[in-house]
Design a protein around this motif. Structure first.
Motif, PDB file in Angstrom:
ATOM      1  N   ILE A 208      -3.949  14.209 -60.502  1.00 23.16           N
ATOM      2  CA  ILE A 208      -2.677  13.172 -60.162  1.00 23.16           C
ATOM      3  C   ILE A 208      -2.782  13.116 -58.378  1.00 23.16           C
ATOM      4  CG2 ILE A 208      -0.420  12.527 -60.155  1.00 23.16           C
ATOM      5  CD1 ILE A 208      -0.603  14.509 -63.202  1.00 23.16           C
ATOM      6  N   ASN A 209      -2.623  13.917 -57.798  1.00 25.94           N
ATOM      7  CA  ASN A 209      -2.689  13.283 -56.434  1.00 25.94           C
ATOM      8  C   ASN A 209      -3.781  12.875 -55.635  1.00 25.94           C
ATOM      9  OD1 ASN A 209       0.193  14.568 -55.155  1.00 25.94           O
ATOM     10  ND2 ASN A 209      -1.066  16.368 -56.491  1.00 25.94           N
ATOM     11  N   LEU A 210      -4.946  13.012 -56.291  1.00 26.28           N
ATOM     12  CA  LEU A 210      -6.119  12.482 -55.494  1.00 26.28           C
ATOM     13  C   LEU A 210      -6.086  11.074 -56.313  1.00 26.28           C
ATOM     14  CD1 LEU A 210      -8.886  12.855 -54.151  1.00 26.28           C
ATOM     15  CD2 LEU A 210      -9.726  13.217 -56.710  1.00 26.28           C
ATOM     16  N   GLN A 211      -5.911  10.458 -57.264  1.00 24.58           N
ATOM     17  CA  GLN A 211      -5.493   9.413 -58.168  1.00 24.58           C
ATOM     18  C   GLN A 211      -4.165   8.789 -56.932  1.00 24.58           C
ATOM     19  OE1 GLN A 211      -6.184   8.088 -62.543  1.00 24.58           O
ATOM     20  NE2 GLN A 211      -5.749  11.147 -62.340  1.00 24.58           N
ATOM     21  N   LEU A 212      -3.324   9.109 -57.211  1.00 22.66           N
ATOM     22  CA  LEU A 212      -2.098   8.884 -56.525  1.00 22.66           C
ATOM     23  C   LEU A 212      -2.208   8.372 -55.200  1.00 22.66           C
ATOM     24  CD1 LEU A 212       0.807  10.368 -57.026  1.00 22.66           C
ATOM     25  CD2 LEU A 212       0.409   7.602 -56.913  1.00 22.66           C
ATOM     26  N   LYS A 213      -3.537   8.851 -54.355  1.00 24.31           N
ATOM     27  CA  LYS A 213      -3.726   8.325 -52.880  1.00 24.31           C
ATOM     28  C   LYS A 213      -4.353   7.242 -52.514  1.00 24.31           C
ATOM     29  CE  LYS A 213      -5.625  10.768 -48.767  1.00 24.31           C
ATOM     30  NZ  LYS A 213      -6.390  12.098 -48.679  1.00 24.31           N
ATOM     31  N   ALA A 214      -5.622   7.255 -53.663  1.00 24.18           N
ATOM     32  CA  ALA A 214      -6.798   6.205 -53.704  1.00 24.18           C
ATOM     33  C   ALA A 214      -5.821   5.082 -53.748  1.00 24.18           C
ATOM     34  CB  ALA A 214      -7.817   6.467 -54.846  1.00 24.18           C
ATOM     35  N   TYR A 215      -4.888   4.732 -54.443  1.00 26.47           N
ATOM     36  CA  TYR A 215      -3.848   3.845 -55.351  1.00 26.47           C
ATOM     37  C   TYR A 215      -3.139   3.376 -53.811  1.00 26.47           C
ATOM     38  CZ  TYR A 215      -4.440   3.309 -60.633  1.00 26.47           C
ATOM     39  OH  TYR A 215      -5.668   2.713 -61.501  1.00 26.47           O
ATOM     40  N   LEU A 216      -2.360   4.681 -53.243  1.00 26.86           N
ATOM     41  CA  LEU A 216      -1.530   4.142 -52.282  1.00 26.86           C
ATOM     42  C   LEU A 216      -2.595   3.587 -51.392  1.00 26.86           C
ATOM     43  CD1 LEU A 216       1.253   4.083 -50.783  1.00 26.86           C
ATOM     44  CD2 LEU A 216       0.832   6.857 -50.380  1.00 26.86           C
ATOM     45  N   LYS A 217      -3.491   4.069 -50.875  1.00 19.98           N
ATOM     46  CA  LYS A 217      -4.142   3.802 -49.468  1.00 19.98           C
ATOM     47  C   LYS A 217      -4.732   2.509 -50.154  1.00 19.98           C
ATOM     48  CE  LYS A 217      -8.373   5.482 -47.057  1.00 19.98           C
ATOM     49  NZ  LYS A 217      -9.202   6.191 -47.024  1.00 19.98           N
ATOM     50  N   ASN A 222      -4.308  -2.968 -48.246  1.00 19.35           N
ATOM     51  CA  ASN A 222      -4.229  -4.057 -48.646  1.00 19.35           C
ATOM     52  C   ASN A 222      -3.164  -5.237 -48.325  1.00 19.35           C
ATOM     53  OD1 ASN A 222      -5.982  -5.215 -51.036  1.00 19.35           O
ATOM     54  ND2 ASN A 222      -4.688  -4.290 -52.915  1.00 19.35           N
ATOM     55  N   LEU A 223      -1.537  -4.722 -47.787  1.00 22.12           N
ATOM     56  CA  LEU A 223      -0.658  -4.636 -47.350  1.00 22.12           C
ATOM     57  C   LEU A 223      -0.937  -5.221 -46.053  1.00 22.12           C
ATOM     58  CD1 LEU A 223       2.665  -4.685 -47.708  1.00 22.12           C
ATOM     59  CD2 LEU A 223       2.505  -3.465 -46.336  1.00 22.12           C
ATOM     60  N   PHE A 224      -1.833  -4.155 -44.933  1.00 22.36           N
ATOM     61  CA  PHE A 224      -2.211  -4.571 -44.117  1.00 22.36           C
ATOM     62  C   PHE A 224      -2.603  -5.389 -43.518  1.00 22.36           C
ATOM     63  CE2 PHE A 224      -0.048  -0.533 -43.324  1.00 22.36           C
ATOM     64  CZ  PHE A 224       0.870  -0.527 -42.229  1.00 22.36           C
ATOM     65  N   LYS A 225      -3.874  -6.329 -44.427  1.00 25.51           N
ATOM     66  CA  LYS A 225      -5.200  -7.078 -44.141  1.00 25.51           C
ATOM     67  C   LYS A 225      -3.983  -8.550 -44.014  1.00 25.51           C
ATOM     68  CE  LYS A 225      -8.685  -6.194 -47.528  1.00 25.51           C
ATOM     69  NZ  LYS A 225      -8.793  -6.224 -48.590  1.00 25.51           N
ATOM     70  N   GLN A 226      -2.731  -8.252 -44.844  1.00 28.27           N
ATOM     71  CA  GLN A 226      -1.544  -9.288 -43.805  1.00 28.27           C
ATOM     72  C   GLN A 226      -0.819  -9.170 -43.478  1.00 28.27           C
ATOM     73  OE1 GLN A 226       0.348 -10.146 -47.746  1.00 28.27           O
ATOM     74  NE2 GLN A 226      -0.970  -9.217 -48.637  1.00 28.27           N
ATOM     75  N   ILE A 227      -0.605  -8.163 -42.195  1.00 28.05           N
ATOM     76  CA  ILE A 227       0.363  -8.166 -41.375  1.00 28.05           C
ATOM     77  C   ILE A 227      -0.224  -8.296 -39.495  1.00 28.05           C
ATOM     78  CG2 ILE A 227       0.951  -5.893 -40.294  1.00 28.05           C
ATOM     79  CD1 ILE A 227       1.460  -4.179 -42.242  1.00 28.05           C
ATOM     80  N   ARG A 242       6.823  -8.006 -50.023  1.00 33.57           N
ATOM     81  CA  ARG A 242       5.907  -7.112 -50.398  1.00 33.57           C
ATOM     82  C   ARG A 242       5.886  -6.231 -50.414  1.00 33.57           C
ATOM     83  NH1 ARG A 242       3.122 -11.774 -48.840  1.00 33.57           N
ATOM     84  NH2 ARG A 242       2.404 -11.087 -46.750  1.00 33.57           N
ATOM     85  N   THR A 243       6.472  -5.632 -48.902  1.00 39.91           N
ATOM     86  CA  THR A 243       6.478  -3.858 -48.204  1.00 39.91           C
ATOM     87  C   THR A 243       7.218  -3.562 -49.000  1.00 39.91           C
ATOM     88  OG1 THR A 243       5.911  -4.175 -47.086  1.00 39.91           O
ATOM     89  CG2 THR A 243       7.074  -2.109 -46.702  1.00 39.91           C
ATOM     90  N   LEU A 304       1.340   4.331 -40.119  1.00 37.99           N
ATOM     91  CA  LEU A 304       0.188   3.985 -41.715  1.00 37.99           C
ATOM     92  C   LEU A 304      -0.868   3.432 -41.823  1.00 37.99           C
ATOM     93  CD1 LEU A 304       3.638   2.534 -43.752  1.00 37.99           C
ATOM     94  CD2 LEU A 304       2.214   4.389 -44.678  1.00 37.99           C
ATOM     95  N   GLN A 305      -1.159   2.913 -40.108  1.00 39.35           N
ATOM     96  CA  GLN A 305      -2.768   2.076 -40.329  1.00 39.35           C
ATOM     97  C   GLN A 305      -3.476   3.113 -40.084  1.00 39.35           C
ATOM     98  OE1 GLN A 305      -1.633  -0.430 -37.204  1.00 39.35           O
ATOM     99  NE2 GLN A 305      -2.891  -2.056 -38.716  1.00 39.35           N
ATOM    100  N   ARG A 306      -2.972   4.374 -39.514  1.00 39.27           N
ATOM    101  CA  ARG A 306      -4.232   5.683 -39.337  1.00 39.27           C
ATOM    102  C   ARG A 306      -4.267   6.287 -40.805  1.00 39.27           C
ATOM    103  NH1 ARG A 306      -1.342   6.603 -34.750  1.00 39.27           N
ATOM    104  NH2 ARG A 306       0.400   8.603 -36.082  1.00 39.27           N
ATOM    105  N   LEU A 307      -4.079   6.285 -42.063  1.00 36.61           N
ATOM    106  CA  LEU A 307      -3.377   6.655 -43.608  1.00 36.61           C
ATOM    107  C   LEU A 307      -4.091   5.947 -43.775  1.00 36.61           C
ATOM    108  CD1 LEU A 307      -0.066   6.914 -44.563  1.00 36.61           C
ATOM    109  CD2 LEU A 307      -1.585   8.800 -44.259  1.00 36.61           C
TER     110      LEU A 307
END
Length: 309
Positions: A208-217, A222-227, A242-243, A304-307
């Motif tokens: 679950i944590n691996l899937q969560l990490k992929a979704y969150l990343k 997508n968020l930082f593309k707009q920043i 959006r945030t 967050l960008q480092r993540l």
């Protein structure tokens, strides 16, 4: 502070019409409740018909929906008497917490009390100890505002008893509460499916944590593309919205009632929320000064960008 030793779940049936009617006129015609002792786990019930002030016969729609007949109300006590009986049954209000499924029931209690000149201080004893459990459940598990039947189904449970009987409605709300409180892993798995993974099947067999990490990343990318470091205030407001949606999507992970989520995921979600709070403060400051542009400082975005790298 007085320690709570019992939960009281209550529900009203009200006057109704197929054509609709003002909510203020939808007087109570039945009050049902269950009382759950936190120490003994015992459950007791309360069920009373209420004779309304309105004297017109019940509509066929109302009788069909509530399974209440005019003869049930003809010799029933009025609201003040039933409310007094209810408080006697509850016992010590100060050690009780009151629940219903949506605020309709607490609103009905207030309106009917006012109609019968019952002091609002009396109703405040309940209101000050009241929880809208549908709101809690929606925020923590289901995302939408489900019916009691839908909430039960999420735990593979069926509705017990007669629908639109307020005592059974209250009892089944208690059953949802107990499932929510005791089945912590299942509750968090439902939450993941409703808020994050949507219709994807989630089991403990997968990481679950691996899937969560992929979704969150992916969401952060997508968020930082707009920043941009410098943006106009309108674009900044869109970024804030959006945030905020991302925070609502992931914030339940931080509660971690089931302990399913590892420290890395908890850290990532916490950083997302901190970014949102910093963004909100910065936006409000720029907006209050009448700025047409907004500048994002690097210390806000870089963690967050480092993540996402």
């Amino acid at each position: 502070m007085t320690e709570v030793n019992q939960f009281v779940f209550f529900d009203f049936e009200m006057l109704c019409s197929k054509e609709g009617m003002p909510y203020a006129d939808m007087e109570s015609i039945r009050l049902g409740a269950v009382k759950y002792d936190l120490e003994t786990k015992s459950i007791t019930s309360f069920d009373r018909f209420i004779k309304p002030l309105q004297t017109e016969p019940l509509s066929e729609f109302c009788k069909s929906l509530t399974h209440i007949e005019d003869c049930d109300l003809a010799f029933a006590d009025g609201f003040p008497v039933v409310l007094k009986e209810f408080f006697t049954w509850v016992g010590i209000v100060e050690t009780s917490r009151f629940f219903s499924w949506s605020t309709n029931d607490i609103s009905r209690l207030e309106l009917d009390a006012s109609r019968h000149d019952i002091p609002q201080t009396t109703i405040a004893m309940v209101k000050n100890r009241y929880v809208d459990f549908q709101e809690t459940f929606s925020k923590r598990v289901s995302k939408t505002n489900p019916s009691v039947e839908t909430a039960l189904a999420l735990y593979d449970l069926n509705f017990y008893g007669e629908k639109h009987n307020p005592m059974y409605d209250a009892y089944n709300t208690l059953r949802v509460y107990l499932a929510f409180s005791e089945e912590l892993v299942k509750s968090d798995l439902i939450m993941l499916k409703q808020f994050i993974f949507h219709d994807q099947d989630i089991t403990l067999k997968c990481d679950i944590n691996l899937q969560l990490k992929a979704y969150l990343k992916n969401d952060l990318q997508n968020l930082f593309k707009q920043i941009t470091i410098i943006s106009n205030i309108r674009s900044a407001r869109k970024l804030l919205k959006r945030t905020s949606k991302l925070v609502k999507k992931y914030e339940n992970v931080l509660i971690n009632r089931s302990q399913l989520f590892n420290e890395e995921i908890i850290l990532y979600v916490r950083m997302l929320i901190e970014f949102y709070h910093d963004l909100l403060v910065s936006y409000n400051k720029h907006y209050s000064y009448g700025c047409k542009i907004m500048i994002l400082h690097e210390h806000m975005t870089s963690p967050l960008q480092r993540l996402t790298a």
